[in-house]
Design a protein around this motif. Structure first.
Motif, mmCIF file in Angstrom:
data_model
loop_
_atom_site.group_PDB
_atom_site.id
_atom_site.type_symbol
_atom_site.label_atom_id
_atom_site.label_comp_id
_atom_site.label_asym_id
_atom_site.label_seq_id
_atom_site.Cartn_x
_atom_site.Cartn_y
_atom_site.Cartn_z
ATOM 1 N N GLU A 1 -40.347 17.689 -50.703
ATOM 2 C CA GLU A 1 -41.032 17.731 -49.632
ATOM 3 C C GLU A 1 -40.357 16.782 -48.752
ATOM 4 N N ALA A 2 -40.125 15.498 -49.197
ATOM 5 C CA ALA A 2 -39.486 14.255 -48.042
ATOM 6 C C ALA A 2 -38.533 14.928 -47.210
ATOM 7 N N ALA A 3 -37.352 15.583 -47.416
ATOM 8 C CA ALA A 3 -36.962 16.593 -45.817
ATOM 9 C C ALA A 3 -37.662 17.210 -45.397
ATOM 10 N N ARG A 4 -38.936 17.832 -45.989
ATOM 11 C CA ARG A 4 -39.502 19.157 -45.528
ATOM 12 C C ARG A 4 -40.589 18.168 -44.426
ATOM 13 N N ASP A 5 -41.057 17.243 -44.978
ATOM 14 C CA ASP A 5 -41.579 16.290 -44.392
ATOM 15 C C ASP A 5 -40.732 15.768 -42.557
ATOM 16 N N TRP A 6 -39.619 15.006 -43.198
ATOM 17 C CA TRP A 6 -38.924 14.219 -41.851
ATOM 18 C C TRP A 6 -38.310 15.716 -40.766
ATOM 19 N N VAL A 7 -37.991 16.627 -41.086
ATOM 20 C CA VAL A 7 -37.013 17.476 -40.930
ATOM 21 C C VAL A 7 -38.358 18.253 -39.911
ATOM 22 N N GLN A 8 -38.903 17.749 -39.926
ATOM 23 C CA GLN A 8 -40.703 18.168 -38.646
ATOM 24 C C GLN A 8 -40.987 17.198 -38.223
ATOM 25 N N GLU A 9 -40.867 16.028 -38.146
ATOM 26 C CA GLU A 9 -41.475 14.882 -37.730
ATOM 27 C C GLU A 9 -40.359 14.817 -35.697
ATOM 28 N N THR A 10 -41.545 14.527 -35.306
ATOM 29 C CA THR A 10 -41.292 14.731 -33.674
ATOM 30 C C THR A 10 -40.970 13.360 -33.643
ATOM 31 N N GLN A 11 -41.176 12.083 -33.711
ATOM 32 C CA GLN A 11 -40.673 11.125 -33.477
ATOM 33 C C GLN A 11 -39.441 10.345 -33.270
ATOM 34 N N PRO A 12 -38.797 10.029 -33.559
ATOM 35 C CA PRO A 12 -36.806 9.968 -33.593
ATOM 36 C C PRO A 12 -36.775 8.629 -35.021
ATOM 37 N N ALA A 13 -36.215 8.768 -35.812
ATOM 38 C CA ALA A 13 -36.387 8.181 -37.137
ATOM 39 C C ALA A 13 -36.159 6.884 -37.206
#
Length: 123
Positions: free
Chosen positions: A111-123
């Motif tokens: 779920e954390a991976a799913r959230d991260w891949v959908q983020e719009t701002q650079p990590a």
């Protein structure tokens, strides 16, 4: 174990679930789906989930390499989710072959991976 790939696409997000050992034939089935998503949506976000994954045949590795070269700039983020130490190493190995942000997550953090891949701002 013969490889299996399930692909679910929604806009620019594509979830790819793999298991077994992937063959060239498996790539010939799912790569056109990814290329269609690229044509329709531009840069993609990919969630690549590996469960009971045993790698690639030589033919499949070649197909993967050709895809990476052809689509060097077509991926925005790639979240690789797996169960094994070598899968984490694979995520690091992939980074020079794409302009995408690539990050590895253990399967327990799907779920954390799913959230991260959908983020719009650079990590």
């Amino acid at each position: 174990m013969q490889g299996q790939v399930d692909v679910v696409a929604a806009d620019d997000l594509v979830e790819v679930h793999v298991s077994g050992k992937l063959s060239r034939e498996v790539y010939e089935e799912f790569v056109p789906l990814l290329e269609e998503q690229i044509r329709e949506h531009g840069k993609l976000r990919i969630l690549f989930v590996m469960r009971d994954f045993h790698g690639w045949t030589a033919g499949a590795m070649w197909e993967d390499f050709k895809f990476d070269l052809a689509h060097f700039r077509d991926l925005r983020r790639v979240a690789m989710v797996g169960e094994k130490r070598w899968e984490h190493g694979m995520a690091i190995f992939c980074r020079p072959f794409t302009t995408a942000q690539v990050r590895y997550f253990p399967l327990s953090d799907l779920e954390a991976a799913r959230d991260w891949v959908q983020e719009t701002q650079p990590a």
